[in-house]
Each structure stands twice: as structure tokens, then as C-alpha cells.
Scaffold this active site. Structure first.
Site, PDB file in Angstrom:
ATOM      1  N   HIS A 238     -19.310   4.712 -43.300  1.00 36.42           N
ATOM      2  CA  HIS A 238     -19.073   4.254 -42.124  1.00 36.42           C
ATOM      3  C   HIS A 238     -18.094   3.224 -42.001  1.00 36.42           C
ATOM      4  O   HIS A 238     -18.315   2.145 -43.030  1.00 36.42           O
ATOM      5  CB  HIS A 238     -19.998   4.163 -41.118  1.00 36.42           C
ATOM      6  CG  HIS A 238     -20.888   3.085 -41.310  1.00 36.42           C
ATOM      7  ND1 HIS A 238     -20.895   1.813 -40.792  1.00 36.42           N
ATOM      8  CD2 HIS A 238     -22.212   3.225 -42.001  1.00 36.42           C
ATOM      9  CE1 HIS A 238     -22.038   1.093 -41.072  1.00 36.42           C
ATOM     10  NE2 HIS A 238     -23.015   1.807 -41.934  1.00 36.42           N
TER      11      HIS A 238
ATOM     12  N   ASP B  76     -17.197   1.458 -39.531  1.00 40.84           N
ATOM     13  CA  ASP B  76     -17.418   0.467 -38.467  1.00 40.84           C
ATOM     14  C   ASP B  76     -18.506  -0.726 -38.696  1.00 40.84           C
ATOM     15  O   ASP B  76     -19.121  -0.384 -39.913  1.00 40.84           O
ATOM     16  CB  ASP B  76     -17.857   0.993 -37.208  1.00 40.84           C
ATOM     17  CG  ASP B  76     -19.195   1.980 -37.384  1.00 40.84           C
ATOM     18  OD1 ASP B  76     -19.469   2.453 -38.252  1.00 40.84           O
ATOM     19  OD2 ASP B  76     -19.783   1.835 -36.211  1.00 40.84           O
TER      20      ASP B  76
ATOM     21  N   ASP C 200     -22.710  -3.675 -45.396  1.00 40.77           N
ATOM     22  CA  ASP C 200     -22.834  -2.477 -44.522  1.00 40.77           C
ATOM     23  C   ASP C 200     -21.852  -2.354 -43.695  1.00 40.77           C
ATOM     24  O   ASP C 200     -21.486  -2.789 -42.593  1.00 40.77           O
ATOM     25  CB  ASP C 200     -24.160  -2.984 -43.518  1.00 40.77           C
ATOM     26  CG  ASP C 200     -24.689  -1.918 -42.523  1.00 40.77           C
ATOM     27  OD1 ASP C 200     -24.211  -0.560 -42.565  1.00 40.77           O
ATOM     28  OD2 ASP C 200     -25.491  -2.256 -41.821  1.00 40.77           O
TER      29      ASP C 200
ATOM     30  N   GLU D  31     -21.027   4.719 -36.627  1.00 43.88           N
ATOM     31  CA  GLU D  31     -22.404   4.662 -37.087  1.00 43.88           C
ATOM     32  C   GLU D  31     -23.193   3.711 -36.379  1.00 43.88           C
ATOM     33  O   GLU D  31     -24.263   3.828 -35.889  1.00 43.88           O
ATOM     34  CB  GLU D  31     -22.737   4.693 -38.396  1.00 43.88           C
ATOM     35  CG  GLU D  31     -23.852   4.760 -39.159  1.00 43.88           C
ATOM     36  CD  GLU D  31     -24.827   3.723 -39.278  1.00 43.88           C
ATOM     37  OE1 GLU D  31     -25.982   4.200 -39.750  1.00 43.88           O
ATOM     38  OE2 GLU D  31     -24.639   2.867 -39.000  1.00 43.88           O
ATOM     39  N   GLU D  32     -22.679   2.261 -36.440  1.00 45.28           N
ATOM     40  CA  GLU D  32     -23.506   1.263 -35.709  1.00 45.28           C
ATOM     41  C   GLU D  32     -23.732   1.539 -34.371  1.00 45.28           C
ATOM     42  O   GLU D  32     -24.493   0.486 -33.749  1.00 45.28           O
ATOM     43  CB  GLU D  32     -22.694  -0.130 -36.016  1.00 45.28           C
ATOM     44  CG  GLU D  32     -22.674  -0.059 -37.415  1.00 45.28           C
ATOM     45  CD  GLU D  32     -23.950  -0.667 -38.169  1.00 45.28           C
ATOM     46  OE1 GLU D  32     -24.765  -0.370 -37.709  1.00 45.28           O
ATOM     47  OE2 GLU D  32     -23.641  -0.788 -39.430  1.00 45.28           O
TER      48      GLU D  32
ATOM     49  N   HIS E 128     -31.325 -17.466  -2.514  1.00 46.51           N
ATOM     50  CA  HIS E 128     -32.106 -18.786  -2.353  1.00 46.51           C
ATOM     51  C   HIS E 128     -33.475 -18.564  -2.950  1.00 46.51           C
ATOM     52  O   HIS E 128     -34.094 -17.774  -1.954  1.00 46.51           O
ATOM     53  CB  HIS E 128     -31.951 -19.504  -1.353  1.00 46.51           C
ATOM     54  CG  HIS E 128     -32.116 -21.005  -1.402  1.00 46.51           C
ATOM     55  ND1 HIS E 128     -33.706 -21.174  -1.678  1.00 46.51           N
ATOM     56  CD2 HIS E 128     -31.592 -21.996  -1.405  1.00 46.51           C
ATOM     57  CE1 HIS E 128     -33.666 -22.627  -1.513  1.00 46.51           C
ATOM     58  NE2 HIS E 128     -32.254 -23.102  -1.491  1.00 46.51           N
TER      59      HIS E 128
ATOM     60  N   ARG F 184     -38.161   2.728 -33.217  1.00 47.55           N
ATOM     61  CA  ARG F 184     -38.021   3.176 -34.468  1.00 47.55           C
ATOM     62  C   ARG F 184     -39.041   4.498 -34.614  1.00 47.55           C
ATOM     63  O   ARG F 184     -40.209   4.214 -34.234  1.00 47.55           O
ATOM     64  CB  ARG F 184     -38.036   2.155 -35.403  1.00 47.55           C
ATOM     65  CG  ARG F 184     -37.181   1.368 -35.696  1.00 47.55           C
ATOM     66  CD  ARG F 184     -35.878   1.417 -36.217  1.00 47.55           C
ATOM     67  NE  ARG F 184     -34.799   0.591 -35.772  1.00 47.55           N
ATOM     68  CZ  ARG F 184     -33.811   0.714 -36.325  1.00 47.55           C
ATOM     69  NH1 ARG F 184     -33.044   1.715 -37.121  1.00 47.55           N
ATOM     70  NH2 ARG F 184     -32.509  -0.168 -36.082  1.00 47.55           N
TER      71      ARG F 184
ATOM     72  N   HIS G  75     -26.165  -7.094 -40.481  1.00 43.25           N
ATOM     73  CA  HIS G  75     -26.313  -6.991 -39.063  1.00 43.25           C
ATOM     74  C   HIS G  75     -26.794  -8.800 -38.606  1.00 43.25           C
ATOM     75  O   HIS G  75     -26.890  -9.010 -37.487  1.00 43.25           O
ATOM     76  CB  HIS G  75     -27.718  -6.335 -38.265  1.00 43.25           C
ATOM     77  CG  HIS G  75     -27.149  -4.928 -38.635  1.00 43.25           C
ATOM     78  ND1 HIS G  75     -27.921  -3.872 -37.692  1.00 43.25           N
ATOM     79  CD2 HIS G  75     -26.550  -4.261 -39.570  1.00 43.25           C
ATOM     80  CE1 HIS G  75     -27.691  -2.811 -37.969  1.00 43.25           C
ATOM     81  NE2 HIS G  75     -26.570  -2.778 -39.113  1.00 43.25           N
TER      82      HIS G  75
HETATM   83  N1  BES Z   1     -26.783   0.594 -43.182  1.00 44.81           N
HETATM   84  C1  BES Z   1     -27.777   0.675 -41.998  1.00 44.81           C
HETATM   85  C2  BES Z   1     -29.036   1.433 -42.192  1.00 44.81           C
HETATM   86  C3  BES Z   1     -30.120   0.725 -43.383  1.00 44.81           C
HETATM   87  C4  BES Z   1     -29.995  -0.670 -43.793  1.00 44.81           C
HETATM   88  C5  BES Z   1     -30.988   1.565 -43.742  1.00 44.81           C
HETATM   89  C6  BES Z   1     -30.831  -1.164 -44.422  1.00 44.81           C
HETATM   90  C7  BES Z   1     -31.836   0.871 -44.899  1.00 44.81           C
HETATM   91  C8  BES Z   1     -31.639  -0.212 -45.235  1.00 44.81           C
HETATM   92  C9  BES Z   1     -27.147   1.388 -41.082  1.00 44.81           C
HETATM   93  O1  BES Z   1     -25.796   1.065 -41.093  1.00 44.81           O
HETATM   94  C10 BES Z   1     -27.639   0.979 -39.422  1.00 44.81           C
HETATM   95  O2  BES Z   1     -27.900  -0.265 -39.398  1.00 44.81           O
HETATM   96  N2  BES Z   1     -27.756   1.904 -38.707  1.00 44.81           N
HETATM   97  C11 BES Z   1     -28.623   1.783 -37.459  1.00 44.81           C
HETATM   98  C12 BES Z   1     -28.475   2.940 -36.902  1.00 44.81           C
HETATM   99  C13 BES Z   1     -28.392   3.156 -35.181  1.00 44.81           C
HETATM  100  C14 BES Z   1     -27.559   2.354 -34.705  1.00 44.81           C
HETATM  101  C15 BES Z   1     -28.485   4.332 -34.690  1.00 44.81           C
HETATM  102  C16 BES Z   1     -29.708   1.060 -37.446  1.00 44.81           C
HETATM  103  O3  BES Z   1     -30.531   1.307 -38.212  1.00 44.81           O
HETATM  104  O4  BES Z   1     -29.846   0.115 -36.549  1.00 44.81           O
HETATM  105 ZN    ZN Z   2     -24.664   0.760 -42.421  1.00 45.20          ZN
END
Ligand code: BES
Ligand code: ZN
Length: 457
Positions: free
Chosen positions: A88, A90, A121, A155-156, A215, A330, A429
Site C-alpha cells: 500500500h 498510503d 509501513d 489500506e490504512e 451553561h 481486534r 503509526h
Molecule cells: N502494516 C500494518 C499491519 C501490521 C503491522 C501487521 C505490524 C503486523 C505487524 C498495516 O498497515 C496496518 O496498520 N493496518 C491497519 C488496518 C486497519 C486500518 C484495517 C491496522 O492494523 O490498524
Molecule cells: Zn501497513
């Protein structure tokens, strides 16, 4: 083997240039979550398309209802296996920008690491595959496998327009195996093949009270305060034992098998240095599970943001008109994103005090994935990683999510090899994201060898 040697030589000779090209990519602020960066998103897609062409692929930019998908392909030999590569372009928002040592979109090399938003990432990791393909086509004139390369820009934000693309191009995208480098190594010098990812659901909840801020002396106590109420409601999502309290949340959860618990317990894990690296004094999570189990194989519920009311300096006495929370859960196999979303709605509605209006915006969702590591493709990946990093990989799960993995299985019936070159300490992130140049070069070499070993079978 002669071909592989000339590929390796090409990679060595061009390693500095590859880093410079990656820096150029990282200068583009392709933040998908914030529409202010829409022009940069188009620019990043164009950059990827140009890089695919430089690597010898036929490439095009495919529009979607959101940001475009870049698609490239090259048929080497119809008898050879076909590999679908995904990445990705983005990146996450750079905030908080003031915490960066150097600006997020002005890449800089320090202490052997390349610092920028997206360094690991996923621009850096994605680049390893572009560069390995380029090395093959430019040094040998061909590729040992057929390649189909998808690079998306959402993706993000949950890959909301990707399934449509996969469905619309099912035949064209047919492949034997998918390869994604968007995960992490287990630790320094411990490359990994990831056999499981968690899924996720994301939603935003807004509570509305009075038609405008009031207020708090004149009206407070007589009507429900949306910020008080929302804080109390989200405070009841997880109990003191770390259990998610949403009714039905665990109904479809596959328990971790004793065999897997033993495997996870066998991985070296130093809790003290883990905590130190995060700046936290103690772990907290679901009672009865280890830290790795909690992170990889158990479901969670987290508030990602909570806001409402006055945010400026000094006091202000009001009953705010509204409050908002951003929530994600999650997921693990076999939780269903839609069922979980519905369960969150029902539960929060049941907790909402009278007089307040509850609004939901569902943002995205994807299922968890666990894949079989027994096949010949995984064996090829192990050999390639050993060639690139000098050691054999360990097998791990991860707690993050990559929506395309479940979609590839469901829509195209393709399994994925998750070969992460990054490290979880690369600040993905977070502020000061970086990618170790060592990992970049090892990953590129592993990728180049992977095409060779996948063709061997
Ligand atoms: N690269 C990450 C996912 C990741 C990071 C997996 C480290 C394993 C180890 C990916 O870009 C990501 O952050 N995905 C999001 C997806 C969501 C927004 C649907 C996530 O996991 O928050
Ligand atoms: Zn990623």
C-alpha cells in the site's frame, strides 16, 4: 544459479540508488485518512506506477470510488507459478508532528535508519519487491515467476474499495500464491513468517445532548451530559480483568490450542525490555493469557480517540452538546466483523442514558486470518529469508490487520505469505517511524531469492 548471482550483484551495485528512490517516494505525503492530502495520494500512485514500469512491469493506474489502485504485471513463462504481490502506498497521519526529530515527510538517514512516515509501513517494505523485480528484469532480462502486483491507497483506512477491484478482475488476478511484506520481524536478527493476523472493526460513536453547549451552572444536573455519559459507556467496554464485556463478543472465538500455546511460550520474550521499549510500568490484559497470546490470538476493544466539550486553555463551565469516541475491536478467528459491529451498537444503546441521541458511523471491518505453513511455498519463503538475512525465520502471529489477506482467500482463493522485513520497534503509526537500511537491503535480497525458489518447485 548464475542468474541469481547477477541479480545479487545488481542489487549491491544499485543499493544506494534504491535508497535515494525510496526517499523520493517518502517525500510524498500520501495520508489516506485526511482528504487534505488528496493531491499527494494521486502523486504517490503515479510514483508507484512509474517504479513498476522501471522494474519492467506493464503498469496502469486503476481508478476506484476512493483512491486509485496501481496494478502491474509481467508474464515470464506460462508454465511458471504466478505470484500476486500486494502493498500500500498510503500512510498513517503523521500526528503528533511536534514529536518528530526531523519532519515526517523529509526523509533522513540517521544511525543506519531511514526516518519518515511510511518508511517501514509500507513504502519501504513495498519497495523491496519493486527493487528485486527490477534487479531480475534488468540483470537477466526476465523473471523466474509471473508477477501480478497490486498497490492500493486505502489500506490504512480499511481497504474499503479493494474487494470490488478483486471481484471485478477475478480472472486477470488469478495466481498461485500471494506475497505481502507489511508485517514485522520477531526481533532484531529474527526474521519471521507470520501465519496469523487479527481482524478488526472500526466505528465512531457520537452522543448528542442539548442543541448547543449550555451553561453548566444554569442547566447542569437537569439533563444528561454527553461527555460524562460517553466516558462512562466506553468505560464499560472492558472490565478489570481485561475481558471485553460486549454481550456475545466471545461467542465465535476459537480458543488457542494447547499446541499453539506451547509454541508461543517457546518464543523468546523478555517482558521487562518489552515494557521498557513502550515506556510502560506493567502489562494489563485479559486474565489467564500471556502477553503474546493477548497481542496475537485474543480479541480486544480499544478506544482510539475520545473527544467532546471545551478543549482550549483555562476553564469553561458548560454542558457540551455532544461527545464522540472512535472505537476499534481486534478480532480473531472465527469472529464475524458484522456481528461484532451489531453487538457493539446494541450494547452501547443499552448503556445510553435517557435524553441523549446515539449515532454510529461504521468505518471498516475485516476478518482475522490464520494460514497453513506446511506447504512448498512457505518452504521456498524460508529458504529465501535465510538467503537474505543469513538466518532461518521463526513462525509468529501478529496482532495487526491487513484486510486484503482475508479478501484474497475469500474472493480469489489465494493464500498469502506474510514476510515482514520491518520491526515492531520501527515506530509504525507513531512519531519517528523508521526502517533499518540493513532490513531494507536484506529484505530486497530475500525477495529476489524468493522468486527463484518459488519457481524451483
Ligand atoms: N502494516 C500494518 C499491519 C501490521 C503491522 C501487521 C505490524 C503486523 C505487524 C498495516 O498497515 C496496518 O496498520 N493496518 C491497519 C488496518 C486497519 C486500518 C484495517 C491496522 O492494523 O490498524
Ligand atoms: Zn501497513
Amino acid at each position: 544459479m548464475a542468474a541469481l548471482q547477477s541479480v545479487d550483484q545488481f542489487l549491491s551495485e544499485n543499493s544506494q540508488q534504491s535508497v535515494e528512490q525510496l526517499q523520493e517516494f517518502l517525500r510524498i505525503a500520501s495520508v489516506s485518512a485526511d482528504s487534505a492530502y488528496a493531491a499527494e495520494m494521486e502523486q504517490a500512485a503515479q510514483f508507484v506506477c512509474d517504479e513498476m514500469q522501471r522494474a519492467g512491469l506493464d503498469a496502469e493506474i486503476v481508478p476506484t470510488d476512493g483512491y486509485p489502485i496501481v496494478y502491474g504485471e509481467k508474464t515470464a513463462d506460462p508454465a511458471a507459478p504466478t505470484v500476486l504481490i500486494y502493498g500500500h502506498y498510503d500512510v498513517q497521519p503523521p500526528d503528533p508532528v511536534e514529536d518528530w526529530v526531523t519532519p515526517p515527510f523529509e526523509p533522513e538517514v540517521r544511525n543506519g535508519c531511514l526516518y519518515a512516515r511510511g518508511a517501514t509501513d509500507n513504502k519501504g517494505q513495498l519497495f523491496t519487491h519493486l527493487k528485486s523485480i527490477e534487479a531480475w528484469t534488468r540483470s537477466t532480462g526476465g523473471l523466474p515467476v509471473n508477477v501480478k502486483f497490486i498497490v492500493e491507497g486505502e489500506e490504512e483506512c480499511g481497504s474499503n474499495n479493494l474487494d470490488r477491484f478483486l471481484q471485478d478482475h477475478r480472472e486477470r488476478l488469478a495466481a498461485d500464491i500471494a506475497v505481502i511484506s507489511d508485517t514485522s520481524q520477531y526481533g532484531p536478527g529474527m526474521p519471521a513468517i507470520t501465519y496469523g493476523l487479527r481482524g478488526v472493526v472500526a466505528c465512531e460513536v457520537t452522543l448528542r445532548g442539548p442543541k448547543q453547549d449550555l451553561h453548566s451552572g444554569v442547566f447542569g444536573g437537569a439533563i444528561a451530559n454527553p461527555v460524562n455519559a460517553l466516558a462512562a459507556m466506553v468505560g464499560r467496554l472492558v472490565d478489570e480483568q481485561g475481558k471485553v464485556t460486549i454481550p456475545g463478543f466471545y461467542d465465535d472465538v476459537q480458543p488457542i490450542t494447547d499446541e499453539e500455546r506451547a509454541q508461543l511460550a517457546n518464543l523468546p520474550f523478555d517482558e521487562a525490555s518489552f515494557l521498557e521499549s513502550l515506556g510502560v510500568g506493567e502489562t494489563f490484559g485479559e486474565a489467564g493469557y500471556s502477553t503474546l497470546e493477548r497481542r496475537w490470538a485474543r480479541p480486544t476493544c480499544d478506544v482510539n480517540g475520545l473527544f467532546g466539550g471545551y478543549q482550549g486553555e483555562g476553564p469553561k463551565t458548560i454542558v457540551p452538546a455532544s461527545a464522540t469516541a472512535k472505537i476499534t475491536c481486534r478480532l480473531v478467528p472465527d469472529q464475524d466483523p458484522e456481528r461484532i459491529t451489531a453487538a457493539i451498537h446494541t450494547y452501547l444503546k443499552s448503556l445510553c442514558p435517557p435524553g441523549l441521541k446515539l449515532e454510529f458511523t461504521d468505518q471498516h471491518g475485516c476478518r482475522a486470518m490464520v494460514v497453513d505453513m506446511g506447504g512448498t511455498y512457505a518452504a521456498a519463503a524460508r529458504k529465501a529469508i535465510e538467503a537474505g538475512f543469513g538466518v532461518a525465520p521463526v513462525q509468529i502471529r501478529e496482532g495487526g490487520s491487513i484486510p486484503v489477506v482475508a479478501s484474497l482467500r475469500e474472493i480469489l482463493e489465494i493464500d498469502t505469505l506474510l514476510l515482514g522485513w520491518g520491526r515492531n520497534t520501527d515506530n509504525l503509526h507513531s512519531p519517528n517511524e523508521h526502517f533499518h537500511l540493513e532490513d531494507f537491503h536484506h529484505g530486497t535480497r530475500a525477495s529476489a531469492h524468493l522468486w527463484h525458489y518459488l519457481a524451483e518447485k
